[in-house]
Scaffold this active site. Sequence first.
Site, mmCIF file in Angstrom:
data_model
loop_
_atom_site.group_PDB
_atom_site.id
_atom_site.type_symbol
_atom_site.label_atom_id
_atom_site.label_comp_id
_atom_site.label_asym_id
_atom_site.label_seq_id
_atom_site.Cartn_x
_atom_site.Cartn_y
_atom_site.Cartn_z
ATOM 1 N N HIS A 44 30.911 -16.924 -42.212
ATOM 2 C CA HIS A 44 30.294 -18.129 -41.659
ATOM 3 C C HIS A 44 31.023 -18.507 -40.365
ATOM 4 O O HIS A 44 32.240 -18.444 -40.282
ATOM 5 C CB HIS A 44 30.407 -19.274 -42.670
ATOM 6 N N ASP A 102 29.610 -14.616 -45.867
ATOM 7 C CA ASP A 102 29.524 -16.079 -45.832
ATOM 8 C C ASP A 102 29.440 -16.643 -47.253
ATOM 9 O O ASP A 102 28.431 -16.489 -47.932
ATOM 10 C CB ASP A 102 28.280 -16.480 -45.027
ATOM 11 N N CYS A 113 25.153 -23.468 -38.068
ATOM 12 C CA CYS A 113 25.646 -24.144 -39.269
ATOM 13 C C CYS A 113 24.641 -25.225 -39.685
ATOM 14 O O CYS A 113 23.473 -24.925 -39.916
ATOM 15 C CB CYS A 113 27.046 -24.695 -38.966
#
Length: 223
Positions: free
Chosen positions: A192, A165, A118
């Site tokens: 994600h 995502d 991330c």
Amino acid sequence: MGSNRQLHSQDGFTFGVYESLPKGELKASLVVIQEIFGVNNHMREVADGFAAEGYAAIAPQIFDRAKRGVELGYGPEDMAAGFKLAFTDVPRKQIMQDLQATVEECSKYGPVGVVGYCFGGLLTWLSVCDLEGVDCGVVYYGGGIANELDRTPKCPILMHFGELDSFIPLSDIDKIKTAQPDAQVHVYPADHGFNCDHRESFDSTSATLAKSRSLEFFQNHLG
């Protein structure tokens, strides 16, 4: 398996890290860079997992300059707090200083790889381009890389993205592939955060495949 201790950055700031060391043969070392949620249970488990594969893993608490010991969950309020810490509260220059200090500490255990998730994925990209002493990097769904493509990586890099995502559109992934043809880029049928088994977006099949590719990459470039 791991323990908490502290490191000193170039400017004298002291920040916490979670360190997990292999019980058997030591292959090399990894800087494990957190998501926006801090060095929480998931990130400690990730570090422990790499230690079980033979890598000394150190996860720096990169939000300590704003708030020490941050450990967030995955709800909307946690996400808002994490974004504020990552993009407002801690200057990027200071984060990179703390990552450089972590790289230097990891070098005591051998060649150094960086792996980030991330926000940590974006920082991994910046690390392989801007820091000294990094031998390779692995990015998991790092948002914002498409806006930082004016940089040149100093070492090999592998990237994992999810095609579902919403934070990282496929057009951004295409930009990365075009700008960095030497980078290994894989796209999975996942969302994600697909590597995190604490989140609803966890995808076991994609996570397993991504980890096997990451371990092969580390073996090839770190030993």
